[in-house]
Design a protein around this motif. Structure first.
Motif, mmCIF file in Angstrom:
data_model
loop_
_atom_site.group_PDB
_atom_site.id
_atom_site.type_symbol
_atom_site.label_atom_id
_atom_site.label_comp_id
_atom_site.label_asym_id
_atom_site.label_seq_id
_atom_site.Cartn_x
_atom_site.Cartn_y
_atom_site.Cartn_z
ATOM 1 N N GLY A 97 12.303 68.620 41.778
ATOM 2 C CA GLY A 97 11.183 68.283 42.420
ATOM 3 C C GLY A 97 11.803 66.967 43.356
ATOM 4 N N LEU A 98 11.741 67.098 44.104
ATOM 5 C CA LEU A 98 11.970 65.995 45.453
ATOM 6 C C LEU A 98 11.631 64.361 44.972
ATOM 7 N N GLY A 99 12.695 63.503 44.884
ATOM 8 C CA GLY A 99 12.307 61.953 44.020
ATOM 9 C C GLY A 99 11.435 61.518 44.822
ATOM 10 N N GLY A 100 11.348 60.303 43.656
ATOM 11 C CA GLY A 100 10.559 59.039 44.660
ATOM 12 C C GLY A 100 8.891 59.876 45.373
ATOM 13 N N ILE A 101 8.638 58.966 46.027
ATOM 14 C CA ILE A 101 7.107 59.030 46.321
ATOM 15 C C ILE A 101 6.688 61.021 46.526
ATOM 16 N N TYR A 102 7.404 61.630 46.943
ATOM 17 C CA TYR A 102 7.099 63.407 46.580
ATOM 18 C C TYR A 102 6.152 64.085 45.430
ATOM 19 N N ALA A 103 7.677 62.520 44.203
ATOM 20 C CA ALA A 103 6.848 63.733 43.115
ATOM 21 C C ALA A 103 5.695 63.105 42.571
ATOM 22 N N GLU A 104 5.552 61.800 43.083
ATOM 23 C CA GLU A 104 4.688 60.927 42.430
ATOM 24 C C GLU A 104 2.923 61.406 43.105
ATOM 25 N N ILE A 105 3.822 61.112 44.378
ATOM 26 C CA ILE A 105 1.883 61.227 45.401
ATOM 27 C C ILE A 105 1.193 62.898 45.723
ATOM 28 N N LEU A 106 2.338 64.003 45.828
ATOM 29 C CA LEU A 106 2.888 65.495 46.244
ATOM 30 C C LEU A 106 2.401 66.520 45.337
ATOM 31 N N LYS A 107 2.626 66.147 44.048
ATOM 32 C CA LYS A 107 3.037 67.320 42.837
ATOM 33 C C LYS A 107 4.160 68.049 43.690
ATOM 34 N N ASP A 108 5.541 67.511 44.722
ATOM 35 C CA ASP A 108 6.094 68.280 44.832
ATOM 36 C C ASP A 108 7.146 68.956 43.934
ATOM 37 N N VAL A 109 6.656 69.719 42.728
ATOM 38 C CA VAL A 109 7.338 69.946 41.801
ATOM 39 C C VAL A 109 8.000 71.575 41.555
ATOM 40 N N ALA A 110 9.011 71.703 41.144
ATOM 41 C CA ALA A 110 8.496 73.040 40.612
ATOM 42 C C ALA A 110 8.809 73.757 39.043
ATOM 43 N N VAL A 111 8.273 74.272 38.409
ATOM 44 C CA VAL A 111 8.897 74.567 36.745
ATOM 45 C C VAL A 111 9.314 76.012 36.251
ATOM 46 N N GLN A 112 10.240 76.110 35.576
ATOM 47 C CA GLN A 112 10.702 77.063 35.285
ATOM 48 C C GLN A 112 10.450 76.807 33.651
ATOM 49 N N VAL A 113 10.579 78.097 32.772
ATOM 50 C CA VAL A 113 11.095 78.288 31.352
ATOM 51 C C VAL A 113 12.129 78.106 31.347
ATOM 52 N N ALA A 114 13.133 77.454 30.446
ATOM 53 C CA ALA A 114 14.680 77.140 30.113
ATOM 54 C C ALA A 114 15.131 78.332 28.851
ATOM 55 N N PRO A 115 16.327 79.370 30.280
ATOM 56 C CA PRO A 115 17.725 78.171 30.512
ATOM 57 C C PRO A 115 16.632 79.222 31.572
ATOM 58 N N VAL A 116 17.240 78.754 33.407
ATOM 59 C CA VAL A 116 16.981 79.134 34.579
ATOM 60 C C VAL A 116 18.403 79.186 35.171
ATOM 61 N N SER A 117 18.415 80.636 35.627
ATOM 62 C CA SER A 117 19.863 81.341 36.869
ATOM 63 C C SER A 117 20.230 80.056 37.557
ATOM 64 N N GLU A 118 21.678 79.913 38.401
ATOM 65 C CA GLU A 118 20.905 79.331 39.270
ATOM 66 C C GLU A 118 20.876 80.118 40.629
ATOM 67 N N ASP A 119 20.608 81.312 40.463
ATOM 68 C CA ASP A 119 19.304 81.997 41.557
ATOM 69 C C ASP A 119 18.516 81.750 41.609
ATOM 70 N N GLU A 120 17.569 81.803 40.392
ATOM 71 C CA GLU A 120 16.621 80.692 39.905
ATOM 72 C C GLU A 120 16.260 79.448 40.308
ATOM 73 N N ALA A 121 17.060 78.640 39.609
ATOM 74 C CA ALA A 121 16.575 77.334 40.490
ATOM 75 C C ALA A 121 17.084 76.999 42.077
ATOM 76 N N LEU A 122 17.683 78.263 42.551
ATOM 77 C CA LEU A 122 17.404 78.010 43.918
ATOM 78 C C LEU A 122 16.763 78.148 44.829
ATOM 79 N N ARG A 123 15.977 78.977 43.411
ATOM 80 C CA ARG A 123 13.949 80.002 44.441
ATOM 81 C C ARG A 123 13.777 78.251 44.106
ATOM 82 N N MET A 124 13.446 78.105 43.259
ATOM 83 C CA MET A 124 12.663 76.570 42.642
ATOM 84 C C MET A 124 12.866 75.264 43.830
#
Lengths: 713, 713
Positions: free
Chosen positions: B610-637
């Motif tokens: 997710g974006l750092g700091g206030i963004y993760a905290e207030i906006l809950k602006d994060v993406a999750v996926q079951v590990a492992p993720v490929s670089e492509d998948e991480a990029l989509r996240m």
């Protein structure tokens, strides 16, 4: 453009609902024709007054004596329904005027929607009608119906089979199709209708008239409205305010919520579209519930009509009950996602439920198991325990397909009827797919039945918002002095901020200077560190041309910065008129807000507030409202921002002075109203909000003149 | 716990669908009893194999020869349905095993859901079944139905009136009620069902088994699944992957989406609930469409079944057509809000439409006016022009109530039938409220009919997502080496980052020093300015105890900071074990991300970014996926984050190196899989993402050991 009568919405609309005598001009024997249908429907549904078919051929029409002209009818009808060809309409309206008709419905199409020629003819119809003191509904409309008095001034297909039962729901719709669909669906759900009015091209009577007329109508208790455009914001607001004063819930389906929808609406109605967010804000301010789909209009409208304004829920708390754990989970998900809360039950309630239904799970949602419907007394015992619980929540009982089973239907109806008798004031809603007659029986007990879990969730959330909206204080329109502004405010930020300061808005101590020596003198008086910014009305983006110097610590730095800024401006903006350089204190700390005013094509000056910088830009995290806003309203706007926690002490920061920020927004909105004739846009960016008690500072401001003002340059 | 057979989902389920011979143990003459209903339904719907009622009383049951024990039946039935009291179940399962039964359905309740005693009995049932190589469905379940072969191993109330028509829709549901409701509604919409399986307590057969069995089943083309919990992530994922390999769309209604819903589900099923966001991610990864309501399941399921996988839309473009401008606007709003796009029509198309319908507005939405349905040839001409348009969009035609009018119904059916014949591959959907027989006729043409505008919008959006999901590459599970980690990684950020660096993740050059002199030496080697941070596994929040010194410019500053940090640590954390002080370069600029790994109770290691700091905290602006993720998948996240524009050059900033950020997330996820036995949580915060091509730096990292590892301390 409007005379006194039309200025107050709803005036003169009695002619459409309570007319003594109706003439149908262009009447036909053929009941499939537009001119045949109103005659047929007036007779079929038993309108009590005289019906005068008018047709140049005379004779009889559908068994009634026909007249060659409205001038020949034995009495003067108060209402005339016109179904004549476009080219014959103007003369017909003239004749109506001469005969003393009070209201004219023009069903025919081919006017403003057909092109400029039609628009000119339409304007002429209105002119003639107003000269005679008549109200004109349409053209290109589905007319008006008084269901209670069986006065059908319409050819709506929704009336083909039957007139809806008489009831308390009033329907106002610009689109005849959508209005008809609403009327038909309400009737299918067993709910009575009081009035129906479809305004079509809105040459004279508009949606605001319809809402205002129903606000005053004694038969109507709830108003459903489908609107596409608003042609006069003041009249719409006045109408909504009337409805609120009469405690009549207004539920609006305003279509054209997206850019694509707005584009379609603009091409369909030919009217200017205001910002959808501003419509939202206005509806919220006047206690109107805006729904997002036709289905939601029906679900919430139906439930609100059953409960009436005095029984709307005032809490978002719900207790959910189902015979199946899975359905309970689905209900919990849907209710929480719709913004409802699930309070826990008291231990005594849980014990009583278990006494009635030993297999029940007594969390909320209550997993009542199939046992709950074993006998009416068991169900009643459980429902009584739930209704007596002190959490005061709305009880939601999911029946799924149970009512299709005759034994279960008997159990539910007996228990529900008893619980309503013992707890008449406690809210209870049912979720069930049918059958329709069982649903009608439950509705008759005053218990709303929603057809699905999502419908119940959005419906209940809507009822709660309706219940809460009506308790908000009414916003007053701006009533202060209206002034011109010094044209200098458009010249540079210094003058803009000076004007705002005069309106009670805090700005830093600042000065525009025209020499390096003056810059140093001013910097010393301000106190170091200082900021220098180029001052020119022709340079909007100062940073990009090297027109800003930050954090200057001493005389030398100021002197050098002055020369550099002036040189940069001359180089990068050679034709810009330069007023010199602005000297201001270097201010740091606090949270940045932005606020501004823009001109909505429908509602006029609109004030906006949001978090500064990236937040406004990426998140569109801003709140808008029509100016003026009170400090209370501004505070609600700020508190409603997604990023409000940034102002409220997130991450261990001190809480920001949101009261001062709200005061600033309110004063900005008043300033905008006072100077609406001259100032089209105001942009305050950034506004530094300091810790609680320390106020705010507007660090930069920009004003844009109205085009009238610009052209005076 | 699972033997080889149960490890591959779906194995051995043929016994429930294709059994040669069915015994009903606890059979009854009373067709309202659980033991009476399967006998009645098997006979009523014409199951072709032998039916053996088993009851100690013997004699005849519902006209069939009954047997005192399953050991007495003339042939060995492959399937046994148990409707005996709880206490008789174990012996019945033993007898089934002895008799060579392949599958056992336990309908009775009173097992794990009733308490620990029931749970123990349930475990014993499974043990016995597995010893005999039998699969066991239930207990506390509604059983299984093969509609095509009329094998009804269920007492579902949905089967009371009739068996659904045989078709291609397979239904898997944990909840019997929800599954039955789905089956009944599908049948009411005229859609055939292939299989139904309700898994109840899931002692052995679970939802994953059901999905896998239907993935392999030749009669089934689409799988609808209602699930509450997942007891084994690996099996669920394997089953979803099988369905994907067979190109069978899977649509899941996973209930328990909110905390309150999860709480209800946990108390209902007794199973651990994984994070709902992780379920979302897993469904997305395996091309499963997750729907949010029962109505959406039916709407999308119905349309997907009609279109089948090979005809799902691959574009989000729609062309909207209605006879009323108002309805067109409503459609535009709903479609755009559901994420669809409205391309314009080609000029040639517009001209052809106007040729057919002179009054039509030819924007999108097309305002086709009532003229379009004047004659079938007119409508066909307009539809042909639209279907030939090169924009390739899905055509959406709103009929509202028109099909209730016999003349219009004829017009529409003729034109629709012809357009389907001439354009079999172009997608066309209808919005209509009925009547049901007209809707069935249109469905029979392979044209989906949605009951409302919102249903069409969410339904089409769902179909598009289904069409697109199946094109995503499959993610591989982690197949690399599994290693232990040096326990030092849990001690301080220095060791944590060293381990991450060894895994290919970029961290700053850093050193832990134990004296002020060494700090100065290290700072010189690093290059000024530097940062000093206290290094201790016992101090989680360094800043709060004065354990961080930033921007140190020279030797003196470093020496003083070393002493100050150590003193602060001794004062404020007297019992903390100190490793010394970390010396690192002072890094500035770039955008801050956070990434981490946590342990999901269902899916195991899950990676978050997710974006750092206030963004993760207030906006809950994060993406999750079951590990492992490929670089492509991480990029989509990363690209899916709301605040992604911050990394993508918003406000004139340089674009950040998101490729390097994605690589970092992928490597983190592999690290987490490799060390899953030891490392429970990893927190990288902040990760500095530098401009494109310049990479990233993980500035701080923290690892938490698994509890096994902790207790070894």
């Amino acid at each position: 453009m409007l005379n006194q009568v039309q200025a107050t919405p709803g005036t003169g609309l009695d002619a459409f609902f309570k007319a003594d005598g109706v003439a149908v001009i262009g009447a036909s024997d053929d009941i499939t024709k537009i001119g045949g249908r109103p005659v047929q429907l007036l007779r079929k549904y038993g309108y009590a007054g005289p019906i005068y078919p008018v047709n140049p051929k005379g004779g009889t029409i559908q068994g009634l004596q026909a007249y060659a002209s409205i001038l020949d009818t034995p009495t003067a009808p108060e209402l005339a329904i016109l179904a004549v060809p476009v080219e014959a309409t103007l003369q017909a309206v003239r004749d109506c005027g001469s005969r003393g008709v009070r209201g004219v419905i023009v069903l025919s199409a081919g006017f403003a929607e057909a092109g400029p020629e039609g628009a000119a003819l339409q304007a002429e119809l209105v002119r003639v009608a107003r000269n005679h003191g008549m109200r004109l509904l349409g053209p290109n409309c589905l007319g008006a119906v008084n269901v209670v008095d069986r006065l059908v001034g319409s050819f709506s297909i929704a009336l083909e089979q039957s007139l809806p039962p008489a009831g308390e729901v009033g329907i106002v719709s610009q689109s005849g199709n959508i209005g008809s669909f609403t009327m038909r669906n309400m009737a299918e759900r067993g709910l009575g209708v009081s009035r129906f009015i479809a305004t079509g091209n809105e040459a004279d009577v508009d949606v605001a008239d319809g809402i205002a007329a129903l606000a005053r109508d004694a038969d109507t208790r709830i108003i459903l409205c489908c609107m596409e455009t608003c042609r006069d914001a003041g009249r719409l607001i006045a109408a909504l305010d009337m409805a609120r004063q009469q405690h009549k819930p207004v539920i609006v389906l305003k279509i054209g919520a997206t850019e694509q929808g707005q584009a379609a609406a603009a091409s369909h109605t030919g009217a200017l579209m205001g910002s959808d967010a501003v419509f939202d804000a206005v509806f919220r301010r006047y206690g109107v519930l805006r729904v997002r789909s036709f289905e939601e209009l029906l679900d919430v409208g139906h439930a609100a009509a059953l409960l009436r304004a005095e029984r709307l829920p005032t809490t978002d708390a719900v207790t959910l009950v189902a015979a199946s754990g899975g359905f309970g989970i689905m209900m919990a998900d849907a209710m929480v996602q719709a913004g409802m809360t699930l309070p826990q039950l008291a231990d005594t309630t849980r014990a009583l439920i278990r006494e009635a239904v030993p297999t029940a799970g007594t969390n909320n949602p209550v997993d009542a198991s199939a046992q709950m419907s074993a006998r009416p007394d068991i169900l009643l015992k459980m429902l009584t325990a739930l209704q007596n619980d002190a959490n005061g929540s709305t009880l939601v009982l999911l029946l799924a397909l149970s009512l299709y089973n005759p034994r279960l239907r008997g159990v539910y109806l007996e228990a529900l009827s008893k619980i309503r008798a013992s707890h008449p004031d406690r809210l209870l809603v049912i979720i069930s797919q049918g059958p329709p007659d069982a649903v009608a029986e439950i509705n008759a007990l005053g218990i709303p039945v929603f057809p699905s879990i999502p419908a119940a969730a959005s419906g209940l959330a809507g009822l709660v918002r309706l219940g809460q909206l009506t308790t908000l204080p009414t916003a007053a329109a701006y009533g202060g002095p209206v002034d011109g502004v010094d044209a200098a405010v458009f010249r540079n930020e210094f003058h803009a901020k000076k004007a705002l300061a005069a309106a009670g808005i805090s700005v830093p101590r600042e000065e525009v200077v025209a020499s390096a020596d003056d810059a140093v003198r001013s910097a010393r008086a301000t106190g170091y560190p200082v900021v220098l910014k180029i001052a020119s009305e022709d340079i909007a983006h100062k940073t990009e041309i090297g027109g800003v110097a930050l954090g200057l610590q001493d005389d030398d730095a100021v002197r050098q910065a002055y020369d550099r800024l002036m040189a940069n401006a001359r180089e990068h903006a050679p034709r810009a008129r330069l007023d010199g350089v602005l000297v201001a204190p270097m201010v740091r700390g606090g949270v940045e807000l932005i606020a501004g005013v823009s001109r909505d094509p429908v509602f006029g000056p609109v004030v906006m507030v949001g978090l500064g910088g990236i937040y406004a830009e990426i998140l569109k995290d801003v709140a808008v409202q029509v100016a003026p806003v009170s400090e209370d309203e501004a505070l609600r706007m700020i508190r409603g921002l997604k990023m409000f926690p940034l102002l409220d002490g997130a991450r261990g920061q001190p809480k920001a002075d949101v009261a001062a920020a709200a005061r600033t927004v309110a004063r900005l909105s008043e300033f905008a109203c006072r100077h609406a004739a001259d100032v089209a846009e105001i942009d305050m960016n950034p506004i530094l909000v300091k810790p609680q008690g320390e106020g705010v500072l507007v660090l930069d401001a920009l004003m844009v003149p109205t085009s009238r003002n610009t052209s005076a340059h």
